[in-house]
Design a protein around this motif. Structure first.
Motif, PDB file in Angstrom:
ATOM      1  N   GLU A 181       2.084  11.252  -8.768  1.00 51.46           N
ATOM      2  CA  GLU A 181       1.270  11.581  -9.945  1.00 51.46           C
ATOM      3  C   GLU A 181       0.448  12.842  -9.698  1.00 51.46           C
ATOM      4  OE1 GLU A 181       1.486  10.157 -12.787  1.00 51.46           O
ATOM      5  OE2 GLU A 181       2.709   8.425 -12.266  1.00 51.46           O
ATOM      6  N   LEU A 182      -0.088  12.983  -8.495  1.00 54.51           N
ATOM      7  CA  LEU A 182      -0.861  14.184  -8.161  1.00 54.51           C
ATOM      8  C   LEU A 182       0.040  15.412  -8.159  1.00 54.51           C
ATOM      9  CD1 LEU A 182      -3.125  12.836  -5.260  1.00 54.51           C
ATOM     10  CD2 LEU A 182      -3.866  13.464  -7.570  1.00 54.51           C
ATOM     11  N   ALA A 183       1.262  15.273  -7.658  1.00 55.05           N
ATOM     12  CA  ALA A 183       2.208  16.391  -7.648  1.00 55.05           C
ATOM     13  C   ALA A 183       2.606  16.807  -9.057  1.00 55.05           C
ATOM     14  CB  ALA A 183       3.449  16.021  -6.841  1.00 55.05           C
ATOM     15  N   ALA A 184       2.525  15.850 -10.001  1.00 51.94           N
ATOM     16  CA  ALA A 184       2.853  16.160 -11.404  1.00 51.94           C
ATOM     17  C   ALA A 184       1.706  16.859 -12.118  1.00 51.94           C
ATOM     18  CB  ALA A 184       3.217  14.871 -12.132  1.00 51.94           C
ATOM     19  N   GLY A 185       0.605  17.068 -11.433  1.00 51.51           N
ATOM     20  CA  GLY A 185      -0.502  17.821 -12.003  1.00 51.51           C
ATOM     21  C   GLY A 185      -1.621  16.985 -12.595  1.00 51.51           C
ATOM     22  N   ASN A 193       0.825  -1.212   0.000  1.00 49.97           N
ATOM     23  CA  ASN A 193       0.000   0.000   0.000  1.00 49.97           C
ATOM     24  C   ASN A 193       0.855   1.256   0.000  1.00 49.97           C
ATOM     25  OD1 ASN A 193      -3.162  -0.381   0.378  1.00 49.97           O
ATOM     26  ND2 ASN A 193      -2.148  -2.099   1.397  1.00 49.97           N
ATOM     27  N   VAL A 194       1.985   1.231   0.715  1.00 46.97           N
ATOM     28  CA  VAL A 194       2.879   2.390   0.723  1.00 46.97           C
ATOM     29  C   VAL A 194       3.409   2.664  -0.687  1.00 46.97           C
ATOM     30  CG1 VAL A 194       5.135   3.204   1.514  1.00 46.97           C
ATOM     31  CG2 VAL A 194       3.518   2.244   3.149  1.00 46.97           C
ATOM     32  N   LEU A 195       3.791   1.608  -1.403  1.00 43.02           N
ATOM     33  CA  LEU A 195       4.255   1.782  -2.787  1.00 43.02           C
ATOM     34  C   LEU A 195       3.184   2.463  -3.637  1.00 43.02           C
ATOM     35  CD1 LEU A 195       6.019  -1.645  -3.552  1.00 43.02           C
ATOM     36  CD2 LEU A 195       7.114   0.596  -3.368  1.00 43.02           C
ATOM     37  N   ILE A 196       1.955   1.980  -3.487  1.00 37.10           N
ATOM     38  CA  ILE A 196       0.859   2.532  -4.284  1.00 37.10           C
ATOM     39  C   ILE A 196       0.567   3.984  -3.894  1.00 37.10           C
ATOM     40  CG2 ILE A 196      -1.605   2.313  -4.800  1.00 37.10           C
ATOM     41  CD1 ILE A 196      -1.188  -0.757  -4.315  1.00 37.10           C
ATOM     42  N   PHE A 197       0.476   4.236  -2.606  1.00 34.41           N
ATOM     43  CA  PHE A 197       0.121   5.582  -2.139  1.00 34.41           C
ATOM     44  C   PHE A 197       1.193   6.601  -2.516  1.00 34.41           C
ATOM     45  CE2 PHE A 197      -2.658   3.915   1.619  1.00 34.41           C
ATOM     46  CZ  PHE A 197      -3.523   3.361   0.697  1.00 34.41           C
ATOM     47  N   GLU A 198       2.457   6.234  -2.381  1.00 36.59           N
ATOM     48  CA  GLU A 198       3.521   7.161  -2.738  1.00 36.59           C
ATOM     49  C   GLU A 198       3.520   7.459  -4.225  1.00 36.59           C
ATOM     50  OE1 GLU A 198       5.611   8.934  -0.950  1.00 36.59           O
ATOM     51  OE2 GLU A 198       4.671   8.195   0.887  1.00 36.59           O
ATOM     52  N   ARG A 199       3.188   6.441  -5.022  1.00 33.82           N
ATOM     53  CA  ARG A 199       3.108   6.668  -6.463  1.00 33.82           C
ATOM     54  C   ARG A 199       1.954   7.610  -6.805  1.00 33.82           C
ATOM     55  NH1 ARG A 199       6.670   6.517 -10.606  1.00 33.82           N
ATOM     56  NH2 ARG A 199       5.423   6.971 -12.463  1.00 33.82           N
ATOM     57  N   ILE A 200       0.832   7.454  -6.103  1.00 33.10           N
ATOM     58  CA  ILE A 200      -0.311   8.336  -6.333  1.00 33.10           C
ATOM     59  C   ILE A 200       0.056   9.772  -5.967  1.00 33.10           C
ATOM     60  CG2 ILE A 200      -2.647   8.911  -5.552  1.00 33.10           C
ATOM     61  CD1 ILE A 200      -3.187   5.928  -5.233  1.00 33.10           C
ATOM     62  N   ARG A 201       0.781   9.944  -4.864  1.00 30.25           N
ATOM     63  CA  ARG A 201       1.220  11.285  -4.475  1.00 30.25           C
ATOM     64  C   ARG A 201       2.100  11.924  -5.552  1.00 30.25           C
ATOM     65  NH1 ARG A 201       3.034  11.316   1.926  1.00 30.25           N
ATOM     66  NH2 ARG A 201       0.950  11.631   2.820  1.00 30.25           N
ATOM     67  N   ALA A 211     -13.048  15.841  -8.446  1.00 28.75           N
ATOM     68  CA  ALA A 211     -12.694  14.698  -7.606  1.00 28.75           C
ATOM     69  C   ALA A 211     -11.333  14.905  -6.959  1.00 28.75           C
ATOM     70  CB  ALA A 211     -12.690  13.418  -8.440  1.00 28.75           C
ATOM     71  N   LYS A 212     -11.252  14.721  -5.647  1.00 28.66           N
ATOM     72  CA  LYS A 212     -10.000  14.859  -4.916  1.00 28.66           C
ATOM     73  C   LYS A 212      -9.821  13.669  -3.974  1.00 28.66           C
ATOM     74  CE  LYS A 212      -9.800  19.920  -4.981  1.00 28.66           C
ATOM     75  NZ  LYS A 212      -8.618  19.973  -5.836  1.00 28.66           N
ATOM     76  N   LEU A 213      -8.580  13.430  -3.614  1.00 27.04           N
ATOM     77  CA  LEU A 213      -8.267  12.330  -2.692  1.00 27.04           C
ATOM     78  C   LEU A 213      -7.620  12.875  -1.435  1.00 27.04           C
ATOM     79  CD1 LEU A 213      -6.772   9.575  -5.035  1.00 27.04           C
ATOM     80  CD2 LEU A 213      -8.964   9.509  -3.859  1.00 27.04           C
ATOM     81  N   SER A 214      -7.987  12.308  -0.282  1.00 27.10           N
ATOM     82  CA  SER A 214      -7.337  12.645   0.980  1.00 27.10           C
ATOM     83  C   SER A 214      -6.180  11.672   1.168  1.00 27.10           C
ATOM     84  CB  SER A 214      -8.330  12.536   2.138  1.00 27.10           C
ATOM     85  OG  SER A 214      -7.676  12.742   3.368  1.00 27.10           O
ATOM     86  N   ILE A 215      -5.015  12.097   0.656  1.00 26.93           N
ATOM     87  CA  ILE A 215      -3.849  11.213   0.696  1.00 26.93           C
ATOM     88  C   ILE A 215      -2.570  12.034   0.920  1.00 26.93           C
ATOM     89  CG2 ILE A 215      -3.371  11.265  -1.780  1.00 26.93           C
ATOM     90  CD1 ILE A 215      -2.792   8.232  -1.587  1.00 26.93           C
ATOM     91  N   VAL A 264      -4.684   7.710  -9.890  1.00 24.78           N
ATOM     92  CA  VAL A 264      -4.975   6.361  -9.393  1.00 24.78           C
ATOM     93  C   VAL A 264      -4.743   5.326 -10.484  1.00 24.78           C
ATOM     94  CG1 VAL A 264      -6.830   4.827  -8.628  1.00 24.78           C
ATOM     95  CG2 VAL A 264      -6.577   7.089  -7.599  1.00 24.78           C
ATOM     96  N   SER A 265      -5.276   5.588 -11.685  1.00 24.22           N
ATOM     97  CA  SER A 265      -5.141   4.622 -12.780  1.00 24.22           C
ATOM     98  C   SER A 265      -3.683   4.422 -13.161  1.00 24.22           C
ATOM     99  CB  SER A 265      -5.936   5.121 -13.994  1.00 24.22           C
ATOM    100  OG  SER A 265      -5.768   4.243 -15.080  1.00 24.22           O
ATOM    101  N   SER A 266      -2.945   5.514 -13.316  1.00 23.29           N
ATOM    102  CA  SER A 266      -1.546   5.418 -13.712  1.00 23.29           C
ATOM    103  C   SER A 266      -0.704   4.733 -12.637  1.00 23.29           C
ATOM    104  CB  SER A 266      -1.009   6.823 -14.002  1.00 23.29           C
ATOM    105  OG  SER A 266       0.366   6.776 -14.296  1.00 23.29           O
ATOM    106  N   SER A 267      -0.977   5.064 -11.375  1.00 22.76           N
ATOM    107  CA  SER A 267      -0.175   4.494 -10.275  1.00 22.76           C
ATOM    108  C   SER A 267      -0.337   2.992 -10.179  1.00 22.76           C
ATOM    109  CB  SER A 267      -0.576   5.158  -8.953  1.00 22.76           C
ATOM    110  OG  SER A 267      -0.307   6.545  -8.993  1.00 22.76           O
ATOM    111  N   PHE A 268      -1.580   2.510 -10.219  1.00 21.08           N
ATOM    112  CA  PHE A 268      -1.795   1.062 -10.113  1.00 21.08           C
ATOM    113  C   PHE A 268      -1.207   0.320 -11.309  1.00 21.08           C
ATOM    114  CE2 PHE A 268      -4.860   2.125  -6.795  1.00 21.08           C
ATOM    115  CZ  PHE A 268      -4.681   1.058  -5.914  1.00 21.08           C
ATOM    116  N   ASP A 269      -1.307   0.905 -12.506  1.00 25.19           N
ATOM    117  CA  ASP A 269      -0.746   0.251 -13.701  1.00 25.19           C
ATOM    118  C   ASP A 269       0.760   0.095 -13.587  1.00 25.19           C
ATOM    119  OD1 ASP A 269      -3.232   0.020 -14.821  1.00 25.19           O
ATOM    120  OD2 ASP A 269      -3.075   1.823 -16.074  1.00 25.19           O
TER     121      ASP A 269
END
Length: 528
Positions: A442-446, A432-440, A524-528, A453-458
């Motif tokens: 991607e969000l920081a990249a705009g 989960n840490v791997l996934i969450f950090e990747r999502i962060r 849509a926003k995520l609390s992460i 979410v889609s890009s991170s899980f892929d």
């Protein structure tokens, strides 16, 4: 709108329902190992000399019959030790023929070395088992003993017994029997040789050995032996001690047995019925047909249990009578079905684990697991905010699926297995840490929340799959080459890895998609 979201949720609910059905109630569905349930642990030694002696006796008798068929009737065979037998009484004029027969004999040519014994007149030869054959037979006897003990403990109803080689000497066996309360019965079932022999009675029964051998000069003929047993008297009265003269080599043995079962005989007493395989039935039919009106000794572990008179040819079934209780008859049938041990066993060590110790271990393990889950959840909520609930859902479902796997497959839970549970929590957090950090990132990249979410899980999927496959290979080796506690740990590690791939990738993604599907696409926003 996410496609197939409803079907994903139904799939997750279905998997969770199956896992719950497999686990509930845990006291009935989850099997416990020795360290949690209590039981007995044994270390046994296989007396491999016994197996070698049987091989030598059988070979000497077979070779004696080959010599008789060739017309060398004066030859006498005698077993000197578990490795050697002697052939004496060979006329000088037939010595060359004897050598030729020995070199061509399928029973001795490839397995025994031959040396001439100095003497006068008739020739004598000693046959000694070759060192490489001796080593192979010793290894085979231990392997056969392990397989026989496994079959017996399984039929005894022991859940997840452990039967494995032990020690550096190569002749010891390690046995764990979880949940066994009647230890004496278990030891008796395990160590009973249960070697069945069917032999025609050549003399007796007689009340004493001296009386039986009085007409033979006080000792049995070369190819015969005296076997103790019982002599049936008036029905209902206690049988008396007796001695029987039988041939050394049996016409039919337990190796020809197909099955055995506890029965009630014609007098209403417990007995054991048996049936023979096709080869044994053919030999039994020939022997009984040639010996009508003679007694057939049914010998179990070197003792005559009964000696009925043959009134007709018998094809492939018989019955063992004796002063059995119903439980003893059932146990005897069990050990006969599982096959005879190739050699006797010695108990080197015995230790018992009480159920109270197991209860304390379970309580401590559950406490440790819950504490780990609580502290991990607190960390995830503090560090990843609302997304931490996502991790809690995936890790909890991971543990539930792991328990379901073990319940379905009947795998036993051990104390090291509980350690595997705690490690599974750690692996779930790591994924989960791997996934969450990747999502962060991607969000920081705009990127938008849905794109992140889609890009991170892929992208993370391949990394998670690689690490889990490597760990699965390690778990497989631990299970294959480990014993007892190591196998318990490998079992939970393996199933925990499989469940974690499903929960970290599929379940966690579905939870994110469910949350985002309820929000407008642009906002849509995520609390992460």
């Amino acid at each position: 709108m996410y496609k197939n979201l409803r079907w994903k949720l139904l799939a997750i609910a279905g998997v969770a329902a199956l896992a719950i059905f497999a686990v509930v109630p845990p006291s009935q569905k989850i099997k416990l190992g020795l360290d949690l349930k209590g039981g007995v642990q044994l270390i046994l030694r296989v007396n491999t000399d016994d197996a070698l002696k049987v091989e030598t006796e059988t070979t000497s008798e077979q070779f004696r019959q080959e010599l008789i068929d060739a017309g060398i009737t004066s030859a006498v065979t005698s077993v000197e030790s578990h490795l050697t037998f002697l052939v004496s009484g060979i006329p000088q004029e037939r010595d060359q023929e004897f050598r030729r027969l020995a070199d061509a004999s399928p029973s001795v040519a490839t397995q025994y070395d031959r040396e001439q014994v100095a003497g006068q007149g008739a020739q004598s030869y000693r046959f000694r088992l070759k060192p490489n054959i001796e080593r192979t037979l010793r290894e085979e006897s231990v392997t056969q003993a392990i397989q026989t003990i496994e079959r017996r403990t399984n039929e005894l109803g022991v859940a997840e017994p452990v039967v494995a080689p032990h020690g550096a000497e190569g002749n010891q066996i390690f046995v764990q029997l979880p949940g066994v309360s009647d230890i004496n019965r278990a030891k008796q079932v395990i160590s009973s040789a249960a070697f069945l022999e069917l032999k025609i009675v050549e003399g007796g029964p007689a009340p004493t050995e001296a009386e039986l051998l009085s007409s033979h000069g006080g000792k049995p003929p070369v190819d015969m032996e005296v076997v103790p047993g019982i002599m049936e008297g008036v029905p209902g009265e206690r049988p008396t001690q007796a001695f029987y003269l039988v041939r050394q080599v049996a016409a039919v043995t337990g190796r020809d047995l197909r099955t055995a079962r506890a029965q009630i005989d014609e007098n209403g007493a417990p007995a054991v019925g048996f049936s023979l395989n096709s080869e044994g039935a053919a030999k039994f039919s020939r022997v009984t047909g040639e010996n009508i009106n003679r007694q057939l000794a049914i010998i179990l572990d070197g003792r005559v249990e009964s000696a009925p008179r043959l009134e007709e040819r018998i094809s492939g079934e018989g019955q063992i009578h004796g002063s059995f209780t119903q439980q003893e008859a059932a146990d005897l049938a069990l050990v006969l079905r599982s096959g005879a041990l190739p050699a006797s066993l010695d108990y080197l060590q015995q230790s018992e684990v009480g159920p109270s110790l197991g209860e304390d271990s379970i309580r401590a393990g559950v406490t440790a697991s819950l504490a780990g889950l609580v502290f991990v959840t607190i960390f995830m909520l503090v560090y990843y905010k609302a997304a931490g609930f996502n991790a809690l859902i995936s890790i909890s479902l991971n543990l539930l699926i792991l328990m379901g796997f073990m319940a379905y497959l009947g795998a036993a839970m051990t104390l090291p297995g509980i350690a595997g549970f705690i490690l599974t929590i750690g692996m779930g957090v790591d994924s989960n840490v791997l996934i969450f950090e990747r999502i962060r990132e991607e969000l920081a990249a705009g990127k938008s929340a849905r794109q992140a979410v889609s890009s991170s899980f892929d992208r993370v999927f391949v990394t998670i799959l690689d690490t889990h496959i490597a760990s699965l290979i390690a778990a497989g080796f631990l299970f294959q080459f480990g014993t007892g506690p190591i196998r318990g740990f490998a079992t939970t590690l393996f199933f925990g890895l499989v469940a974690n791939v499903f929960t970290a990738v599929f379940v966690s993604r579905t939870v994110f998609e469910t949350i985002l599907s309820r929000k407008p696409a642009g906002a849509a926003k995520l609390s992460i």
